[in-house]
Structures are given as C-alpha cells and as structure tokens.
Design an enzyme around this catalytic site. Sequence first.
Site, PDB file in Angstrom:
ATOM      1  N   GLY A  66       0.808  -1.161  -0.107  1.00 37.92           N
ATOM      2  CA  GLY A  66       0.111  -0.087  -0.104  1.00 37.92           C
ATOM      3  C   GLY A  66       0.965   1.181   0.051  1.00 37.92           C
ATOM      4  N   GLY A 112      -4.027  10.717   9.806  1.00 38.19           N
ATOM      5  CA  GLY A 112      -3.239  11.807   8.768  1.00 38.19           C
ATOM      6  C   GLY A 112      -1.976  10.898   8.583  1.00 38.19           C
ATOM      7  N   GLY A 159       0.922   4.952   3.528  1.00 36.50           N
ATOM      8  CA  GLY A 159       2.193   4.320   3.005  1.00 36.50           C
ATOM      9  C   GLY A 159       3.130   5.394   2.626  1.00 36.50           C
ATOM     10  N   CYS A 160       2.522   6.444   1.891  1.00 37.95           N
ATOM     11  CA  CYS A 160       3.542   7.559   1.505  1.00 37.95           C
ATOM     12  C   CYS A 160       4.008   8.207   3.060  1.00 37.95           C
ATOM     13  CB  CYS A 160       2.614   8.572   0.808  1.00 37.95           C
ATOM     14  SG  CYS A 160       2.428   8.169  -1.109  1.00 37.95           S
ATOM     15  N   GLY A 162      -7.135  13.254   4.074  1.00 37.71           N
ATOM     16  CA  GLY A 162      -6.714  12.105   4.313  1.00 37.71           C
ATOM     17  C   GLY A 162      -7.050  11.251   5.844  1.00 37.71           C
ATOM     18  N   THR A 216      -2.167   7.127   1.709  1.00 40.23           N
ATOM     19  CA  THR A 216      -2.057   8.287   3.010  1.00 40.23           C
ATOM     20  C   THR A 216      -0.886   7.666   3.788  1.00 40.23           C
ATOM     21  OG1 THR A 216      -4.304   9.099   2.565  1.00 40.23           O
ATOM     22  CG2 THR A 216      -2.956   9.411   4.559  1.00 40.23           C
ATOM     23  N   LYS A 275     -11.296   0.003  16.973  1.00 42.01           N
ATOM     24  CA  LYS A 275     -10.363   0.211  17.795  1.00 42.01           C
ATOM     25  C   LYS A 275     -10.701  -0.019  19.259  1.00 42.01           C
ATOM     26  CE  LYS A 275      -8.826   3.862  14.535  1.00 42.01           C
ATOM     27  NZ  LYS A 275      -9.148   5.411  14.256  1.00 42.01           N
ATOM     28  N   GLU A 315     -11.560   7.066   6.414  1.00 39.28           N
ATOM     29  CA  GLU A 315     -11.247   5.736   5.842  1.00 39.28           C
ATOM     30  C   GLU A 315     -11.771   5.762   4.129  1.00 39.28           C
ATOM     31  OE1 GLU A 315      -9.827   3.035   7.047  1.00 39.28           O
ATOM     32  OE2 GLU A 315      -9.742   4.732   8.763  1.00 39.28           O
ATOM     33  N   ILE A 360      -0.711   8.472  18.301  1.00 38.99           N
ATOM     34  CA  ILE A 360      -0.515   8.278  19.936  1.00 38.99           C
ATOM     35  C   ILE A 360       0.125   6.973  20.102  1.00 38.99           C
ATOM     36  CG2 ILE A 360      -1.831   8.743  21.912  1.00 38.99           C
ATOM     37  CD1 ILE A 360      -3.999   9.841  20.422  1.00 38.99           C
TER      38      ILE A 360
HETATM   39  N1  NDP Z   1      -5.450   7.428   6.916  1.00 39.67           N
HETATM   40  C1  NDP Z   1      -5.223   7.521   8.088  1.00 39.67           C
HETATM   41  O1  NDP Z   1      -4.944   8.516   8.638  1.00 39.67           O
HETATM   42  C2  NDP Z   1      -4.995   6.217   9.008  1.00 39.67           C
HETATM   43  C3  NDP Z   1      -5.214   4.833   8.329  1.00 39.67           C
HETATM   44  N2  NDP Z   1      -5.000   3.871   8.915  1.00 39.67           N
HETATM   45  C4  NDP Z   1      -5.109   2.342   8.322  1.00 39.67           C
HETATM   46  O2  NDP Z   1      -4.247   2.374   7.135  1.00 39.67           O
HETATM   47  C5  NDP Z   1      -4.469   1.656   6.203  1.00 39.67           C
HETATM   48  C6  NDP Z   1      -4.131   2.315   5.055  1.00 39.67           C
HETATM   49  O3  NDP Z   1      -4.764   3.461   4.949  1.00 39.67           O
HETATM   50  P1  NDP Z   1      -4.810   4.781   4.099  1.00 39.67           P
HETATM   51  O4  NDP Z   1      -3.088   5.031   3.779  1.00 39.67           O
HETATM   52  O5  NDP Z   1      -5.527   5.913   4.364  1.00 39.67           O
HETATM   53  O6  NDP Z   1      -5.359   4.030   2.761  1.00 39.67           O
HETATM   54  P2  NDP Z   1      -5.527   4.603   1.152  1.00 39.67           P
HETATM   55  O7  NDP Z   1      -6.729   4.200   0.632  1.00 39.67           O
HETATM   56  O8  NDP Z   1      -5.015   5.951   1.127  1.00 39.67           O
HETATM   57  O9  NDP Z   1      -4.235   3.715   0.505  1.00 39.67           O
HETATM   58  C7  NDP Z   1      -4.341   2.352   0.249  1.00 39.67           C
HETATM   59  C8  NDP Z   1      -3.142   1.626  -0.481  1.00 39.67           C
HETATM   60  O10 NDP Z   1      -3.219   0.500  -0.512  1.00 39.67           O
HETATM   61  C9  NDP Z   1      -3.361  -0.060  -1.937  1.00 39.67           C
HETATM   62  N3  NDP Z   1      -4.253  -1.123  -2.048  1.00 39.67           N
HETATM   63  C10 NDP Z   1      -5.437  -1.409  -1.533  1.00 39.67           C
HETATM   64  N4  NDP Z   1      -6.060  -2.372  -1.735  1.00 39.67           N
HETATM   65  C11 NDP Z   1      -5.120  -3.103  -2.588  1.00 39.67           C
HETATM   66  C12 NDP Z   1      -5.047  -4.266  -3.463  1.00 39.67           C
HETATM   67  N5  NDP Z   1      -6.075  -5.214  -3.300  1.00 39.67           N
HETATM   68  N6  NDP Z   1      -3.654  -4.659  -4.094  1.00 39.67           N
HETATM   69  C13 NDP Z   1      -2.875  -3.748  -4.013  1.00 39.67           C
HETATM   70  N7  NDP Z   1      -2.886  -2.476  -3.480  1.00 39.67           N
HETATM   71  C14 NDP Z   1      -3.729  -2.138  -2.663  1.00 39.67           C
HETATM   72  C15 NDP Z   1      -3.708   1.314  -2.743  1.00 39.67           C
HETATM   73  O11 NDP Z   1      -3.267   1.076  -3.976  1.00 39.67           O
HETATM   74  P3  NDP Z   1      -3.271   2.362  -4.971  1.00 39.67           P
HETATM   75  O12 NDP Z   1      -2.842   3.517  -4.461  1.00 39.67           O
HETATM   76  O13 NDP Z   1      -2.807   1.626  -6.308  1.00 39.67           O
HETATM   77  O14 NDP Z   1      -4.942   2.761  -5.192  1.00 39.67           O
HETATM   78  C16 NDP Z   1      -3.176   2.439  -1.755  1.00 39.67           C
HETATM   79  O15 NDP Z   1      -1.789   2.611  -2.473  1.00 39.67           O
HETATM   80  C17 NDP Z   1      -5.984   1.234   6.566  1.00 39.67           C
HETATM   81  O16 NDP Z   1      -6.109   0.109   7.095  1.00 39.67           O
HETATM   82  C18 NDP Z   1      -6.549   2.359   7.604  1.00 39.67           C
HETATM   83  O17 NDP Z   1      -7.355   2.003   8.158  1.00 39.67           O
HETATM   84  C19 NDP Z   1      -4.743   3.882  10.251  1.00 39.67           C
HETATM   85  C20 NDP Z   1      -4.641   5.055  11.060  1.00 39.67           C
HETATM   86  C21 NDP Z   1      -4.585   6.386  10.307  1.00 39.67           C
HETATM   87  N1  LIG Z   2     -10.274   7.042   9.791  1.00 38.10           N
HETATM   88  C1  LIG Z   2      -9.623   6.975  10.699  1.00 38.10           C
HETATM   89  C2  LIG Z   2      -8.278   6.988  10.493  1.00 38.10           C
HETATM   90  C3  LIG Z   2      -7.532   6.575  11.673  1.00 38.10           C
HETATM   91  O1  LIG Z   2      -7.517   5.327  12.062  1.00 38.10           O
HETATM   92  C4  LIG Z   2      -9.922   8.108  11.635  1.00 38.10           C
HETATM   93  O2  LIG Z   2     -10.740   9.152  11.258  1.00 38.10           O
HETATM   94  O3  LIG Z   2      -9.462   7.953  13.013  1.00 38.10           O
HETATM   95 NA    NA Z   3      -1.303   4.451  18.124  1.00 38.28          NA
END
Ligand code: NDP
Ligand SMILES: N[C@@H](CC=O)C(=O)O
Ligand code: NA
Length: 438
Positions: free
Chosen positions: A9, A300, A14-15, A184, A12, A202, A187, A133
């Site tokens: 991934g 975020g 991953g980057c 970002g 948000t 959670k 979900e 946190i």
């Molecule tokens: N956003 C936040 O603030 C927070 C998020 N999280 C958790 O972190 C995780 C990621 O969230 P977030 O970064 O926001 O999600 P995003 O939707 O921004 O990113 C998901 C990434 O996973 C890739 N992906 C998803 N499904 C597949 C698949 N089947 N095969 C290959 N690649 C896949 C996507 O690829 P592509 O880019 O090519 O579409 C994308 O790069 C989630 O579990 C979320 O609940 C936890 C805490 C905070």
């Molecule tokens: N969508 C979630 C992201 C972090 O877990 C939130 O808003 O708290």
């Molecule tokens: Na935490």
Amino acid sequence: MGFKLGILGLGTVGCGTVQLLSNCDGRHPLLEEIEIYRVGVQNPDKPREVELAKGVLTTDLEAIVTDPEIDIVVEVMGGLEPARELMLKAIRNGKHVVTANKAAISRFGDELYTAANQAGVYVMLEASVGGGIPVIQPLKQSLSVNQIQAVTGIINGTTNYILTRMQDEGSSFDDVLADAQKLGYAEADPTADVEGLDAADKIAILASIAFDGGINREDVYCEGIRQISKTDIEYAQKLGFVIKLLGIAKKVNQSSLSVRVHPTLVPSGHPLASINGVNNAIFVEGEPIGEVMFFGPGAGAGATASAVSSDILNLVSQLISLPESSSKDSKYKIPNLNPLLASFHQKDCQLAPPEELVTRFYGRFLTKDQPGVIGKLGTCFGKCGVSLESVVQTGFQDKLAEIVVVTHDVTEGSFHKALDEIRNLEAIDSIPSLLRVL
Ligand SMILES: NC(=O)C1=CN([C@@H]2O[C@H](COP(=O)(O)OP(=O)(O)OC[C@H]3O[C@@H](n4cnc5c(N)ncnc54)[C@H](OP(=O)(O)O)[C@@H]3O)[C@@H](O)[C@H]2O)C=CC1
Ligand SMILES: N[C@@H](CC=O)C(=O)O
Ligand code: NA
C-alpha cells in the site's frame, strides 16, 4: 543496509511512512538500517507523493510476502481481504508484520497472533489505534502491571473533526466530512468512520489488550454520529456538556466487560471534553496508577507514519540483537519472543448484555404543549425506577414543546422500559434524540 521492508500500500499512510523513512536526519540512527525494498500497489500509474527507486514499485503483493529477501512486511493497504491472507502468508514465510489495519486486527487478531507466535515473528499494531499516539505499546508494557478498570477514548479522528467543526462553526455534516476526506483522515469508505465502525474496531483492540482477552468484534455495541443535530449540540452546551463519539471498554463485574461505541455527552470539565479536531485521546483508569490520558493526532499521513515507523524500529532493535547462530539457522525467526512485544490473548472476554449496562441518558422529547406533560413524563420514568437529574423545557418547534431530560445512572433496560411507556402517552409527538451521558 541491514533490514529489508516490503510495504503493501502506498496511499496516505504508505506515502507518509516512505517519506519518514527516506529522511533519517535527526531521527533514531537505527532507521539507517532499513531499506524500502518493495512497495505493492493496485495501480502503478497513479501519481504518488513520493519517489521510489526503479524496480521498487510492484503490483505483485504475493511476491512481496513470499520474497526471502524481505524481513518485515508493512501492511498499510487496509480492508479485510486480501490484507488478512497476505499478512498470514507473510507470517508463514517468517516475516514480521507491522499493520495499521484495525478492521483486520479486530476481526482476525487471534488468527494472526497464533500464526505469528508459531512462526516466531511479531505482529505490531501501534498505528491501528489512535494514529500517531503511542497507546498500544504503553498498554502492553508500561501499564500492564495495573489492573485496568476502564478505557475510554475518542478514537476516530474523522468524527471528532466533524463534531468539533459542527460545534464551533455550525458547519454542515456533509461539508466537514468532505474536508476530512481531503485531509486523508477518513477511511476509503467513510461510512466506517461516521457509523462508528472504525471506533468499534479500535475499542475492541484496546479492550483486548487492556483486559488481556479476545473480544468478539460482532458483540461490540455501536452507534455513529449521523443523527447528531445542531439542536442537540446546542442543548448539550447549555447543560454543560460536549458531544463526543466515545469508545468505552469497562469492567462490569469480575467476569464481564461492557465494550461499546456511541455519541456521548461528556461533562465539559472532563479531560476528554477538550479534545478537538482530528485529535484522539485515550483515558485509562487502572489500579494502582489511577487515571492516565494519552493525547495526540489520531489520523493523517505523518502521525500514522510515526506509529508505523516506531513499530518497524522496535522490530529492528529485536532483530539486530539476535545471536549470530539464530540468524544463520533462520534469518528472521526469533526463538523466544519478547512477551512485552508479542501479541496473544490469555482468554476470551465475556461481554455483558447491553440491557444490564448502567449509564446516564439524555433525551429530547417533542410534546404537545399541554399542562402537566412534564409530570406525565416524570411519572413514566419514576414507575420504571429511572430518577431524573434535570428536566428543562426551553423552546418550541412547530408549536410542539421541546423537553430535555438528563437521568441519573440507570440500567439501559429500565430506561427503555420507561421509553416504551412514554411513547404511548397521548401528549408525546416524537423522541428526536436519545444519547448517553458519561
Ligand atoms: N489514513 C489515516 O489517517 C489512517 C489510516 N489507517 C489505516 O491504514 C491503512 C491504510 O490507510 P490509507 O493509507 O488511508 O489508505 P489509502 O486508501 O490511502 O491507501 C491504500 C493503499 O493500498 C493499496 N491497495 C489497496 N488495496 C489493494 C490491493 N487489493 N492490491 C494492491 N494494493 C492495494 C492502494 O493502491 P493504489 O494506490 O494503487 O490504489 C493504496 O496505495 C488502513 O488500514 C487504514 O484503516 C490507520 C490510521 C490512520
Ligand atoms: N479514519 C480513521 C483513521 C485513523 O485510524 C480516523 O478518522 O480516525
Ligand atoms: Na497509536
């Protein structure tokens, strides 16, 4: 470089993680030991906020979790499948897993932990609750000597951001949700945030750590914030409360817990009342420590990357101290997992039936403007053993009187019995809102 990461991934989180790991200046020197070796995505042509070396980006996630070169798999793709299957495969291939995926951990935690303990690898989940946190490791380590009585948290950044802006600016729900998505926080499907499902995931994870047992995710009571109106926010303020979406895990007796998520009127003097915007806070009550609160950004890119990277660092610190002989036999397997880092459940926790739970309630009633209507409401409550803390009639809506009631502590069962009687009163038009009070 010593340890190779396979990241699943590049959205948000991953980057954010790649950005943090690509700039080690002023951070812990062990971060220099980490190499971003492969990153798996769905769409390789999508513009990204980060640049990766040639050959790092792939759409073959299966190849990442089975690649013998990779030491640690970082799952930040989200969703249940294929995330679960990929994490299991990584574990069975002897890789440590770091995940931010509360949806998967709250449902498949047991399965993942069992597989990891058998394989001699760790599953690390700091980012899964409270974003940046530190709360998972502190509960597992620093607070684990305490007997925990309750964990109460604002654990969804999106809904806290929405409620704060509705309260401070009178903004509309939909506008603020769109902003939370742009930032970002939300979900991929924001229903999980708004309906309280993300917070339920959670609180199930926090409860399982604090009370050292598996929680059946389906048994967690859950209400979201969609029905919260400006009127209720204003009444709450007048009565000295703010409305927050809380996750609550509480010991009910020696053998059972209450684990739930619902919008709650929080007294304005309570430490959780001042947690605004995307911030989260987790308020822990334990013996002998008393009360502790963890506070910070709950969502975020940067904040979550901090939690993900701290888990990676923790793993590197374990791997780097492995004796030479064990690293020869198996590059990854840790013979004796550190019990303060490993995840396992001692037992299954029993959840108390919702009707037995004790709480205060806030109710807003629309009634015909007849003499004695407040008395009739009071009689219905009294007959069911519900005692009232306050009753106010401040306004009218379309010729209907608006009466707001706050009860003392009462069982959910008694309160709902009283409501059944009230609904049958001729003077009652409707009950637009019922909320719990902390
Ligand atoms: N956003 C936040 O603030 C927070 C998020 N999280 C958790 O972190 C995780 C990621 O969230 P977030 O970064 O926001 O999600 P995003 O939707 O921004 O990113 C998901 C990434 O996973 C890739 N992906 C998803 N499904 C597949 C698949 N089947 N095969 C290959 N690649 C896949 C996507 O690829 P592509 O880019 O090519 O579409 C994308 O790069 C989630 O579990 C979320 O609940 C936890 C805490 C905070
Ligand atoms: N969508 C979630 C992201 C972090 O877990 C939130 O808003 O708290
Ligand atoms: Na935490």
